[in-house]
Design a protein around this motif. Structure first.
Motif, PDB file in Angstrom:
ATOM      1  N   GLY A   1      52.203 124.916 -15.834  1.00  0.00           N
ATOM      2  CA  GLY A   1      51.919 126.230 -16.205  1.00  0.00           C
ATOM      3  C   GLY A   1      51.883 126.938 -15.127  1.00  0.00           C
ATOM      4  N   GLU A   2      51.555 126.507 -14.053  1.00  0.00           N
ATOM      5  CA  GLU A   2      51.282 127.245 -12.861  1.00  0.00           C
ATOM      6  C   GLU A   2      52.720 127.730 -12.312  1.00  0.00           C
ATOM      7  N   LEU A   3      53.752 126.478 -12.353  1.00  0.00           N
ATOM      8  CA  LEU A   3      55.035 127.069 -11.987  1.00  0.00           C
ATOM      9  C   LEU A   3      55.624 127.976 -12.826  1.00  0.00           C
TER      10      LEU A   3
ATOM     11  N   PRO B   1      62.088 126.812 -16.633  1.00  0.00           N
ATOM     12  CA  PRO B   1      61.613 125.333 -16.825  1.00  0.00           C
ATOM     13  C   PRO B   1      62.483 124.474 -16.103  1.00  0.00           C
ATOM     14  N   GLU B   2      63.562 124.621 -15.936  1.00  0.00           N
ATOM     15  CA  GLU B   2      64.616 123.453 -15.109  1.00  0.00           C
ATOM     16  C   GLU B   2      63.945 123.559 -13.850  1.00  0.00           C
ATOM     17  N   THR B   3      63.941 124.651 -13.125  1.00  0.00           N
ATOM     18  CA  THR B   3      63.443 124.650 -11.760  1.00  0.00           C
ATOM     19  C   THR B   3      61.850 123.985 -11.486  1.00  0.00           C
ATOM     20  N   ALA B   4      61.106 124.384 -12.619  1.00  0.00           N
ATOM     21  CA  ALA B   4      59.691 123.889 -12.628  1.00  0.00           C
ATOM     22  C   ALA B   4      59.912 122.317 -12.743  1.00  0.00           C
ATOM     23  N   ASP B   5      60.598 122.000 -13.742  1.00  0.00           N
ATOM     24  CA  ASP B   5      60.601 120.244 -13.898  1.00  0.00           C
ATOM     25  C   ASP B   5      61.067 119.622 -12.920  1.00  0.00           C
ATOM     26  N   SER B   6      62.223 120.223 -12.254  1.00  0.00           N
ATOM     27  CA  SER B   6      62.683 119.473 -11.031  1.00  0.00           C
ATOM     28  C   SER B   6      61.658 119.265  -9.928  1.00  0.00           C
TER      29      SER B   6
ATOM     30  N   SER C   1      55.974 112.631 -14.495  1.00  0.00           N
ATOM     31  CA  SER C   1      57.047 112.290 -15.642  1.00  0.00           C
ATOM     32  C   SER C   1      57.567 113.388 -16.368  1.00  0.00           C
ATOM     33  N   GLU C   2      58.296 114.351 -15.948  1.00  0.00           N
ATOM     34  CA  GLU C   2      58.912 115.509 -16.644  1.00  0.00           C
ATOM     35  C   GLU C   2      60.353 115.282 -16.648  1.00  0.00           C
ATOM     36  N   PHE C   3      60.996 115.385 -17.714  1.00  0.00           N
ATOM     37  CA  PHE C   3      62.235 115.135 -17.701  1.00  0.00           C
ATOM     38  C   PHE C   3      63.022 116.416 -17.478  1.00  0.00           C
ATOM     39  N   VAL C   4      64.137 116.555 -16.600  1.00  0.00           N
ATOM     40  CA  VAL C   4      64.815 117.688 -16.288  1.00  0.00           C
ATOM     41  C   VAL C   4      66.031 117.931 -17.049  1.00  0.00           C
TER      42      VAL C   4
END
Ligand code: SF4
Length: 204
Positions: free
Chosen positions: A103-105, A113-118, A127-130
């Motif tokens: 949420g913060e990112l 979302p892609e940058t945040a999960d990376s 454990s967040e899939f990119v």
């Protein structure tokens, strides 16, 4: 993919902050361009949140010119470093629980979302899939997702079907990128030589 390519050793970066910077810079450009930009930042000793936050934005933009969209990316890096410092630094920031950190990112202007999960997977070990363009292309071609599926929908395919394991997610994403780059090209996929050819739907 693992049997064909072996472990990919991701994310390429010497420190967690360097990984975060790479995750911002890699959007819409090749990794070789990111490497040049990170090399320039390293030469100027700017690869810490404090130093990057202190440098003038125009100077930062000119140092990362090779990564493309350099004015936008410089602003994003400044937004990111400001948030890290507001949170008492990188360690405290990355120690947040997964939902708090994501949420913060995502609330940082310019971080999607892609940058945040990376950042979550590779810098924070969560454990967040990119999901990236290669993931969408490969899984669409294999009939596992719709062509117009959104980020969260594609991500859910992995999150709902894999045990949450950051090491597995790390390697899996890196192998997808390798397969996409080497075989699953936009116009002419090299299916005949690809390690995933046995998983193609019948008739393809
Ligand atoms: S077999 Fe390989 S190249 Fe062909 S669609 Fe699948 S991932 Fe892409």
């Amino acid at each position: 993919m693992l049997a064909s390519f072996g472990p990919q050793g991701w994310w390429p970066g010497k420190t967690r902050f360097e990984m975060m910077v790479g995750a911002v810079l890699t959007q819409n450009t090749a990794w070789t361009n990111v490497e040049k930009a990170i090399g320039a930042l390293r030469k100027e000793k700017l690869l810490t949140p404090e130093r990057m936050h202190a440098v003038e934005e125009g100077e930062l933009a000119s140092l990362i010119r090779s990564a493309g969209y350099f004015n936008i990316k410089a602003r994003r890096l400044k937004n990111l470093t400001a948030r890290l410092l507001e949170n008492s630094g990188l360690d405290r920031f990355l120690r947040k629980d997964s939902s708090g950190l994501r949420g913060e990112l995502l609330s940082i202007n310019g971080i999607g979302p892609e940058t945040a999960d990376s950042i979550m997977l590779y810098a924070a070990g969560k454990s967040e899939f990119v999901v990236d363009a290669y993931t969408k292309r490969i899984f669409t071609r294999h009939g596992l997702i719709e062509e117009n599926a959104g980020y969260e929908e594609v991500k859910a395919l992995f999150m709902d079907n894999l045990a949450p394991d950051a090491a597995v997610f790390n390697e899996y994403h890196a192998l997808i990128v390798r397969t996409g780059k080497d075989y699953c090209r936009t116009k002419t996929p090299l299916c005949g030589e690809c390690p995933l050819k046995g998983f193609l739907p019948a008739g393809r």
